[in-house]
Design a protein around this motif. Structure first.
Motif, PDB file in Angstrom:
ATOM      1  N   ALA A   1      45.896  41.219  45.782  1.00 11.37           N
ATOM      2  CA  ALA A   1      45.413  40.077  44.994  1.00 11.37           C
ATOM      3  C   ALA A   1      43.918  40.195  44.731  1.00 11.37           C
ATOM      4  O   ALA A   1      43.454  39.958  43.605  1.00 11.37           O
ATOM      5  CB  ALA A   1      45.721  38.772  45.730  1.00 11.37           C
ATOM      6  N   PHE A   2      43.151  40.566  45.747  1.00 15.31           N
ATOM      7  CA  PHE A   2      41.705  40.726  45.574  1.00 15.31           C
ATOM      8  C   PHE A   2      41.397  41.860  44.605  1.00 15.31           C
ATOM      9  O   PHE A   2      40.489  41.753  43.774  1.00 15.31           O
ATOM     10  CB  PHE A   2      41.038  40.983  46.924  1.00 15.31           C
ATOM     11  N   ALA A   3      42.145  42.974  44.696  1.00 10.27           N
ATOM     12  CA  ALA A   3      41.895  44.114  43.817  1.00 10.27           C
ATOM     13  C   ALA A   3      42.153  43.752  42.359  1.00 10.27           C
ATOM     14  O   ALA A   3      41.352  44.085  41.473  1.00 10.27           O
ATOM     15  CB  ALA A   3      42.781  45.292  44.226  1.00 10.27           C
ATOM     16  N   VAL A   4      43.266  43.052  42.090  1.00  9.64           N
ATOM     17  CA  VAL A   4      43.590  42.650  40.718  1.00  9.64           C
ATOM     18  C   VAL A   4      42.569  41.628  40.216  1.00  9.64           C
ATOM     19  O   VAL A   4      42.100  41.711  39.072  1.00  9.64           O
ATOM     20  CB  VAL A   4      45.018  42.083  40.631  1.00  9.64           C
ATOM     21  N   PHE A   5      42.214  40.668  41.071  1.00 10.75           N
ATOM     22  CA  PHE A   5      41.231  39.660  40.664  1.00 10.75           C
ATOM     23  C   PHE A   5      39.896  40.314  40.306  1.00 10.75           C
ATOM     24  O   PHE A   5      39.312  40.010  39.260  1.00 10.75           O
ATOM     25  CB  PHE A   5      41.016  38.626  41.762  1.00 10.75           C
ATOM     26  N   PHE A   6      39.406  41.194  41.168  1.00  8.25           N
ATOM     27  CA  PHE A   6      38.087  41.784  40.918  1.00  8.25           C
ATOM     28  C   PHE A   6      38.119  42.760  39.746  1.00  8.25           C
ATOM     29  O   PHE A   6      37.093  42.954  39.084  1.00  8.25           O
ATOM     30  CB  PHE A   6      37.551  42.441  42.181  1.00  8.25           C
ATOM     31  N   TYR A   7      39.268  43.367  39.483  1.00  5.10           N
ATOM     32  CA  TYR A   7      39.365  44.179  38.273  1.00  5.10           C
ATOM     33  C   TYR A   7      39.252  43.274  37.040  1.00  5.10           C
ATOM     34  O   TYR A   7      38.540  43.597  36.080  1.00  5.10           O
ATOM     35  CB  TYR A   7      40.676  44.952  38.244  1.00  5.10           C
ATOM     36  N   ALA A   8      39.938  42.124  37.084  1.00  8.04           N
ATOM     37  CA  ALA A   8      39.837  41.149  35.990  1.00  8.04           C
ATOM     38  C   ALA A   8      38.404  40.647  35.858  1.00  8.04           C
ATOM     39  O   ALA A   8      37.869  40.521  34.742  1.00  8.04           O
ATOM     40  CB  ALA A   8      40.792  39.980  36.242  1.00  8.04           C
ATOM     41  N   PHE A   9      37.773  40.374  36.988  1.00 10.33           N
ATOM     42  CA  PHE A   9      36.400  39.873  36.961  1.00 10.33           C
ATOM     43  C   PHE A   9      35.440  40.931  36.431  1.00 10.33           C
ATOM     44  O   PHE A   9      34.472  40.613  35.727  1.00 10.33           O
ATOM     45  CB  PHE A   9      35.987  39.435  38.367  1.00 10.33           C
ATOM     46  N   THR A  10      35.711  42.193  36.738  1.00 11.18           N
ATOM     47  CA  THR A  10      34.908  43.289  36.183  1.00 11.18           C
ATOM     48  C   THR A  10      35.006  43.302  34.668  1.00 11.18           C
ATOM     49  O   THR A  10      33.999  43.485  33.965  1.00 11.18           O
ATOM     50  CB  THR A  10      35.382  44.645  36.755  1.00 11.18           C
ATOM     51  N   LEU A  11      36.212  43.119  34.144  1.00 11.40           N
ATOM     52  CA  LEU A  11      36.396  43.050  32.695  1.00 11.40           C
ATOM     53  C   LEU A  11      35.609  41.882  32.110  1.00 11.40           C
ATOM     54  O   LEU A  11      35.020  41.989  31.032  1.00 11.40           O
ATOM     55  CB  LEU A  11      37.879  42.909  32.351  1.00 11.40           C
ATOM     56  N   TYR A  12      35.596  40.764  32.837  1.00 10.75           N
ATOM     57  CA  TYR A  12      34.855  39.583  32.382  1.00 10.75           C
ATOM     58  C   TYR A  12      33.350  39.868  32.349  1.00 10.75           C
ATOM     59  O   TYR A  12      32.670  39.553  31.362  1.00 10.75           O
ATOM     60  CB  TYR A  12      35.148  38.402  33.305  1.00 10.75           C
ATOM     61  N   VAL A  13      32.829  40.464  33.411  1.00 11.65           N
ATOM     62  CA  VAL A  13      31.396  40.773  33.499  1.00 11.65           C
ATOM     63  C   VAL A  13      30.979  41.737  32.397  1.00 11.65           C
ATOM     64  O   VAL A  13      29.896  41.610  31.812  1.00 11.65           O
ATOM     65  CB  VAL A  13      31.056  41.361  34.887  1.00 11.65           C
ATOM     66  N   THR A  14      31.853  42.683  32.080  1.00 12.39           N
ATOM     67  CA  THR A  14      31.527  43.708  31.091  1.00 12.39           C
ATOM     68  C   THR A  14      31.975  43.321  29.676  1.00 12.39           C
ATOM     69  O   THR A  14      32.095  44.174  28.797  1.00 12.39           O
ATOM     70  CB  THR A  14      32.157  45.055  31.484  1.00 12.39           C
ATOM     71  N   ASN A  15      32.262  42.017  29.506  1.00 12.08           N
ATOM     72  CA  ASN A  15      32.527  41.449  28.173  1.00 12.08           C
ATOM     73  C   ASN A  15      33.773  42.010  27.491  1.00 12.08           C
ATOM     74  O   ASN A  15      33.775  42.290  26.295  1.00 12.08           O
ATOM     75  CB  ASN A  15      31.302  41.660  27.256  1.00 12.08           C
ATOM     76  N   ARG A  16      34.836  42.162  28.244  1.00 10.02           N
ATOM     77  CA  ARG A  16      36.088  42.613  27.668  1.00 10.02           C
ATOM     78  C   ARG A  16      36.926  41.408  27.223  1.00 10.02           C
ATOM     79  O   ARG A  16      36.532  40.259  27.405  1.00 10.02           O
ATOM     80  CB  ARG A  16      36.872  43.451  28.686  1.00 10.02           C
ATOM     81  N   ASN A  17      38.104  41.670  26.656  1.00 14.00           N
ATOM     82  CA  ASN A  17      38.979  40.640  26.104  1.00 14.00           C
ATOM     83  C   ASN A  17      39.280  39.547  27.123  1.00 14.00           C
ATOM     84  O   ASN A  17      39.836  39.818  28.193  1.00 14.00           O
ATOM     85  CB  ASN A  17      40.281  41.298  25.625  1.00 14.00           C
ATOM     86  N   ARG A  18      38.912  38.307  26.795  1.00 14.23           N
ATOM     87  CA  ARG A  18      39.086  37.186  27.718  1.00 14.23           C
ATOM     88  C   ARG A  18      40.568  36.888  27.995  1.00 14.23           C
ATOM     89  O   ARG A  18      40.923  36.459  29.090  1.00 14.23           O
ATOM     90  CB  ARG A  18      38.397  35.935  27.170  1.00 14.23           C
TER      91      ARG A  18
END
Length: 403
Positions: free
Chosen positions: A170-187
């Motif tokens: 769960a943490f790995a998937v969340f932080f991958y999603a959060f990485t996408l958010y930080v790097t301005n990927r598709n919301r």
């Protein structure tokens, strides 16, 4: 022959050698992004296949073995029939249970869930770090290889990841999603992945405040963190917050999950030390750098918000310990900034201290989870270094957790 043809074949003959060769290639060869990704896949699969061999050495079964007991029933089913038969009452695990059942039914081996989820944790973590390094404009393959090495043996505690499958995934998937958010990927993709992470383990709901990192004043975050830390020593903050939630089936299950308390455990001391190390190295970086460097300020804000979330959970011992154990993404974020500024000697010294501390913490976890007789521990390839190094993939998958 190209690298992406060599590595899978090498993995079949000797997973450990494939892992080592992949790491060496990252350090020594200038390869394409696709080949780099394949190296990361092979390295992740090594830890996955090692997790496949886990056996419980405890008097009672460990968490992972209890997962096996829950899903073993679906061995031999067709994947679609297995998923269709799931009990929908288990709504907290609306991703973990169906995916695990599908993997078990598809492979006809319950141990495959350890391989799948552990490999996923490592791969998503490595991919997150690579994306962040590129976003912060400090990506060099050799530096990335250094980060992968540090992440693997200092921040990613294998014995905890392979044991606490739901939490770590769960943490790995969340932080991958959060990485996408930080790097301005598709919301849209970001929030789909966040929902997926909650469906693996609902504890990541507590991490949602991280998405407000751009709105946080760094100095104010420090003050709030100190106040919350002092307050948490006397008041069960999360208990107060949980009472504000509405009633209902989902929220009742959620409240039950956060109801695990332990007011007198001395085992939390080194977990507090982990959090202090995380915050201390982040603020040292901020203090020694330009205070108006926007990206660095945002990174420090993320770390402070995470620290606050951890401390809020101080009396929920299970939650607090796991937030500390699975803070590897935060330590990776800190390390990226130290690598970016590594030309300054003081940064090198501070980073070295943090890495050494976390390396010994990882050794401690490994020792306590594999070598302490009679304790809550497991074996991996019978805890034999020789077996781990020289076994083929076939030898690994022939290990039965029941024996």
């Amino acid at each position: 022959m190209r690298y992406y043809l060599i590595f899978p074949v090498l993995f079949l003959f000797c997973p450990f050698i494939a892992f080592v060769v992949s790491l060496i290639v990252l350090f020594t060869r200038n390869i394409s992004e696709r080949e780099t990704t394949l190296c990361l896949v092979v390295m992740s699969m090594f830890w996955g296949i090692l997790a496949f061999t886990q056996k419980s050495l405890a008097t009672e079964d460990t968490d992972c073995i209890r997962y096996y007991g829950s899903f073993e029933y679906f061995e031999g089913w067709s994947p679609l029939s297995a998923i269709a038969s799931l009990n929908l009452i288990e709504i907290l695990n609306y991703i973990f249970s169906p995916v695990s059942v599908f993997v078990v039914a598809f492979t006809h081996n319950v141990q495959s869930i350890s391989f799948f989820w552990t490999s996923l944790v490592y791969l998503l973590t490595f991919l997150s770090m690579r994306r962040l390094m590129k976003y912060y404009e400090c990506y060099e393959q050799k530096k990335f290889a250094q980060l992968v090495l540090i992440m693997t043996f200092c921040f990613l505690a294998f014995v905890q990841i392979s044991e606490l499958l739901k939490n770590s995934a769960a943490f790995a998937v969340f932080f991958y999603a959060f990485t996408l958010y930080v790097t301005n990927r598709n919301r849209f993709v970001v929030w789909i992945l966040v929902l997926a992470s909650i469906g693996i383990h609902s504890s990541v709901i507590m991490l949602l405040p991280l998405f407000f990192y751009k709105l946080v004043n760094t100095k104010m975050a420090l003050i709030v963190a100190i106040v919350v830390f002092l307050l948490s020593l006397t008041v069960d903050i999360i208990d107060v917050l949980m009472n504000l939630l509405p009633s209902g089936v989902y929220f009742d299950l959620l409240l039950e999950r956060f109801a695990d308390k332990d007011y007198g455990s001395s085992g939390t001391l080194h977990y507090i030390a982990i959090q202090i190390s995380m915050v201390g190295t982040a603020f040292y970086l901020w203090f020694k750098s330009k205070r108006n460097e926007t990206q660095l300020l945002e990174a420090v804000n993320i770390i402070m918000l995470y620290f606050i979330v951890c401390i809020v959970n101080f009396y929920q011992l299970t939650a607090f310990l796991r937030f500390s154990i699975f803070s590897h993404w935060l330590f990776g974020l800190i390390t990226i900034w130290y690598l970016k500024k590594s030309y300054v000697p003081s940064y090198k010294r501070m980073m070295s201290m943090m890495i050494i501390f976390m390396f010994f913490m990882t050794l401690r976890w490994t020792y306590s989870r594999t070598m302490v007789k009679g304790g809550y521990c497991s074996s991996y390839m019978d805890n034999s270094i020789t077996n781990i190094i020289f076994s083929t993939s076939y030898d690994y998958i022939c290990v039965d957790y029941e024996k």
